[in-house]
Design a protein around this motif. Sequence first.
Motif, PDB file in Angstrom:
ATOM      1  N   THR A  89       9.653  14.827  30.847  1.00 25.12           N
ATOM      2  CA  THR A  89      10.965  15.100  30.323  1.00 25.12           C
ATOM      3  C   THR A  89      11.280  16.732  30.218  1.00 25.12           C
ATOM      4  O   THR A  89      10.386  17.333  29.917  1.00 25.12           O
ATOM      5  CB  THR A  89      11.341  14.418  28.881  1.00 25.12           C
ATOM      6  OG1 THR A  89      10.646  14.833  27.824  1.00 25.12           O
ATOM      7  CG2 THR A  89      10.934  13.003  29.053  1.00 25.12           C
ATOM      8  N   TYR A  90      12.692  17.140  30.382  1.00 22.64           N
ATOM      9  CA  TYR A  90      12.937  18.174  30.277  1.00 22.64           C
ATOM     10  C   TYR A  90      12.605  18.642  28.961  1.00 22.64           C
ATOM     11  O   TYR A  90      12.308  19.921  28.827  1.00 22.64           O
ATOM     12  CB  TYR A  90      14.288  18.490  30.486  1.00 22.64           C
ATOM     13  CG  TYR A  90      14.871  20.149  30.571  1.00 22.64           C
ATOM     14  CD1 TYR A  90      14.383  20.942  31.416  1.00 22.64           C
ATOM     15  CD2 TYR A  90      15.822  20.193  29.536  1.00 22.64           C
ATOM     16  CE1 TYR A  90      14.608  22.099  31.406  1.00 22.64           C
ATOM     17  CE2 TYR A  90      16.059  21.560  29.392  1.00 22.64           C
ATOM     18  CZ  TYR A  90      15.682  22.475  30.157  1.00 22.64           C
ATOM     19  OH  TYR A  90      15.998  23.752  30.274  1.00 22.64           O
ATOM     20  N   ALA A  91      13.098  17.901  27.857  1.00 26.19           N
ATOM     21  CA  ALA A  91      12.892  18.520  26.272  1.00 26.19           C
ATOM     22  C   ALA A  91      11.399  19.010  26.302  1.00 26.19           C
ATOM     23  O   ALA A  91      10.998  19.756  25.559  1.00 26.19           O
ATOM     24  CB  ALA A  91      13.405  17.519  25.407  1.00 26.19           C
ATOM     25  N   GLU A  92      10.357  18.136  26.844  1.00 28.16           N
ATOM     26  CA  GLU A  92       8.927  18.228  26.491  1.00 28.16           C
ATOM     27  C   GLU A  92       8.721  19.592  27.138  1.00 28.16           C
ATOM     28  O   GLU A  92       7.883  20.352  26.781  1.00 28.16           O
ATOM     29  CB  GLU A  92       8.225  17.084  26.820  1.00 28.16           C
ATOM     30  CG  GLU A  92       8.545  16.035  25.798  1.00 28.16           C
ATOM     31  CD  GLU A  92       7.615  14.767  26.513  1.00 28.16           C
ATOM     32  OE1 GLU A  92       6.340  14.387  26.040  1.00 28.16           O
ATOM     33  OE2 GLU A  92       8.123  13.942  27.317  1.00 28.16           O
ATOM     34  N   LYS A  93       9.035  19.637  28.580  1.00 21.42           N
ATOM     35  CA  LYS A  93       8.762  20.935  29.317  1.00 21.42           C
ATOM     36  C   LYS A  93       9.273  22.274  28.768  1.00 21.42           C
ATOM     37  O   LYS A  93       8.559  22.964  28.666  1.00 21.42           O
ATOM     38  CB  LYS A  93       9.148  20.658  30.760  1.00 21.42           C
ATOM     39  CG  LYS A  93       8.527  19.700  31.576  1.00 21.42           C
ATOM     40  CD  LYS A  93       9.033  19.529  32.925  1.00 21.42           C
ATOM     41  CE  LYS A  93       8.142  18.767  33.834  1.00 21.42           C
ATOM     42  NZ  LYS A  93       6.940  19.259  34.096  1.00 21.42           N
ATOM     43  N   LYS A  94      10.206  21.834  28.363  1.00 26.47           N
ATOM     44  CA  LYS A  94      11.051  23.128  27.568  1.00 26.47           C
ATOM     45  C   LYS A  94      10.333  23.793  26.706  1.00 26.47           C
ATOM     46  O   LYS A  94       9.970  24.836  26.409  1.00 26.47           O
ATOM     47  CB  LYS A  94      12.490  23.072  27.284  1.00 26.47           C
ATOM     48  CG  LYS A  94      13.108  24.188  26.607  1.00 26.47           C
ATOM     49  CD  LYS A  94      14.794  23.805  26.336  1.00 26.47           C
ATOM     50  CE  LYS A  94      14.846  22.685  25.248  1.00 26.47           C
ATOM     51  NZ  LYS A  94      16.138  22.632  24.621  1.00 26.47           N
ATOM     52  N   THR A  95       9.534  22.977  25.770  1.00 25.80           N
ATOM     53  CA  THR A  95       9.211  23.127  24.638  1.00 25.80           C
ATOM     54  C   THR A  95       7.652  23.844  24.939  1.00 25.80           C
ATOM     55  O   THR A  95       7.070  24.606  24.389  1.00 25.80           O
ATOM     56  CB  THR A  95       8.806  21.910  23.679  1.00 25.80           C
ATOM     57  OG1 THR A  95       9.870  21.433  23.045  1.00 25.80           O
ATOM     58  CG2 THR A  95       7.990  22.411  22.178  1.00 25.80           C
ATOM     59  N   GLY A  96       7.010  23.045  25.848  1.00 24.33           N
ATOM     60  CA  GLY A  96       5.838  23.511  26.376  1.00 24.33           C
ATOM     61  C   GLY A  96       5.945  24.860  27.009  1.00 24.33           C
ATOM     62  O   GLY A  96       4.959  25.991  26.838  1.00 24.33           O
ATOM     63  N   TYR A  97       6.883  25.236  27.841  1.00 22.06           N
ATOM     64  CA  TYR A  97       6.885  26.459  28.496  1.00 22.06           C
ATOM     65  C   TYR A  97       7.289  27.644  27.475  1.00 22.06           C
ATOM     66  O   TYR A  97       6.630  28.531  27.561  1.00 22.06           O
ATOM     67  CB  TYR A  97       8.146  26.284  29.448  1.00 22.06           C
ATOM     68  CG  TYR A  97       7.539  25.943  30.844  1.00 22.06           C
ATOM     69  CD1 TYR A  97       6.603  26.723  31.585  1.00 22.06           C
ATOM     70  CD2 TYR A  97       7.803  24.719  31.462  1.00 22.06           C
ATOM     71  CE1 TYR A  97       6.378  26.434  32.995  1.00 22.06           C
ATOM     72  CE2 TYR A  97       7.454  24.136  32.590  1.00 22.06           C
ATOM     73  CZ  TYR A  97       6.598  24.989  33.529  1.00 22.06           C
ATOM     74  OH  TYR A  97       6.361  24.836  34.492  1.00 22.06           O
ATOM     75  N   CYS A  98       8.018  27.233  26.351  1.00 21.93           N
ATOM     76  CA  CYS A  98       8.459  28.198  25.361  1.00 21.93           C
ATOM     77  C   CYS A  98       7.126  28.455  24.528  1.00 21.93           C
ATOM     78  O   CYS A  98       6.796  29.807  24.296  1.00 21.93           O
ATOM     79  CB  CYS A  98       9.163  27.476  24.408  1.00 21.93           C
ATOM     80  SG  CYS A  98      10.075  29.012  23.174  1.00 21.93           S
ATOM     81  N   ALA A  99       6.293  27.476  24.135  1.00 18.39           N
ATOM     82  CA  ALA A  99       5.106  27.714  23.495  1.00 18.39           C
ATOM     83  C   ALA A  99       4.168  28.255  24.317  1.00 18.39           C
ATOM     84  O   ALA A  99       3.611  29.594  23.544  1.00 18.39           O
ATOM     85  CB  ALA A  99       4.479  26.378  22.969  1.00 18.39           C
ATOM     86  N   CYS A 100       3.860  28.146  25.285  1.00 21.52           N
ATOM     87  CA  CYS A 100       3.040  29.100  26.221  1.00 21.52           C
ATOM     88  C   CYS A 100       3.487  30.418  26.357  1.00 21.52           C
ATOM     89  O   CYS A 100       2.595  31.360  26.389  1.00 21.52           O
ATOM     90  CB  CYS A 100       2.616  28.422  27.571  1.00 21.52           C
ATOM     91  SG  CYS A 100       1.898  26.902  27.337  1.00 21.52           S
ATOM     92  N   GLN A 101       4.826  30.710  26.630  1.00 23.87           N
ATOM     93  CA  GLN A 101       5.119  31.961  26.701  1.00 23.87           C
ATOM     94  C   GLN A 101       5.082  32.797  25.664  1.00 23.87           C
ATOM     95  O   GLN A 101       4.870  33.981  25.536  1.00 23.87           O
ATOM     96  CB  GLN A 101       6.530  31.940  27.431  1.00 23.87           C
ATOM     97  CG  GLN A 101       6.590  31.456  28.588  1.00 23.87           C
ATOM     98  CD  GLN A 101       8.073  31.675  29.431  1.00 23.87           C
ATOM     99  OE1 GLN A 101       8.326  32.710  29.599  1.00 23.87           O
ATOM    100  NE2 GLN A 101       8.554  30.400  29.453  1.00 23.87           N
ATOM    101  N   LEU A 114      -2.980  26.334  33.619  1.00 22.60           N
ATOM    102  CA  LEU A 114      -1.573  25.916  33.849  1.00 22.60           C
ATOM    103  C   LEU A 114      -1.056  25.983  35.261  1.00 22.60           C
ATOM    104  O   LEU A 114       0.042  25.680  35.620  1.00 22.60           O
ATOM    105  CB  LEU A 114      -0.754  27.134  32.999  1.00 22.60           C
ATOM    106  CG  LEU A 114      -0.367  26.756  31.604  1.00 22.60           C
ATOM    107  CD1 LEU A 114       0.224  28.187  30.863  1.00 22.60           C
ATOM    108  CD2 LEU A 114       0.340  25.573  31.141  1.00 22.60           C
ATOM    109  N   THR A 115      -1.878  26.757  35.965  1.00 23.06           N
ATOM    110  CA  THR A 115      -1.243  27.073  37.354  1.00 23.06           C
ATOM    111  C   THR A 115      -0.896  25.761  38.037  1.00 23.06           C
ATOM    112  O   THR A 115       0.109  25.724  38.637  1.00 23.06           O
ATOM    113  CB  THR A 115      -2.378  27.531  38.258  1.00 23.06           C
ATOM    114  OG1 THR A 115      -2.953  28.826  37.361  1.00 23.06           O
ATOM    115  CG2 THR A 115      -2.149  27.973  39.580  1.00 23.06           C
TER     116      THR A 115
END
Length: 171
Positions: A89-101, A114-115
């Motif tokens: 889901t987009y909500a999960e991806k968005k949270t994950g990308y924000c956290a990793c960045q 992450l690659t």
Amino acid sequence: RRRCSKHKMSHMRGLTNFISEIRGCKNKNLEKNRVLREMSNIRSKFQKGTRLDAYSRRKYTWKIIYIYMLGYDVDIGHMEAMQLIAAKTYAEKKTGYCACQTLFNEKHDLLTMLTQPVKNDLSRDTPEHVQALAMSLIGNIGSRQMADTLWKDVADLLSRGTSRSSICKKA
């Protein structure tokens, strides 16, 4: 008037309450104690054998981001953030990308893991808003190794002609 269910799902009461409690602390010592208590709670949730639902994983990850932004050392949540990137889901991806960045830099040990999920999100059949998350991560914390691995995928994405300007700007 009733609010739509989509808005309800985006509101994380536990996160909102935690932020309110932190803001309400009278001194730095009280804040530190509250943060340590919450970190302990999150650690126990992440370490339990039971699988957390998507909502809980996102909520605890947002709390970790907030704690990090307050200036505290964060030694948990990295693997959970990476799992969120690989989610559907987009909500999960968005949270994950924000956290990793937020939590990672280009020299972080886990960045190589992450690659492949980022490569998957750059693929032809991935929605543009997910591709934009992947491009943003590459631009913000991408390592030399990640660039060497993903440059063909980024070039392919840009040369398709169907990419919107927002995708091109992130490149």
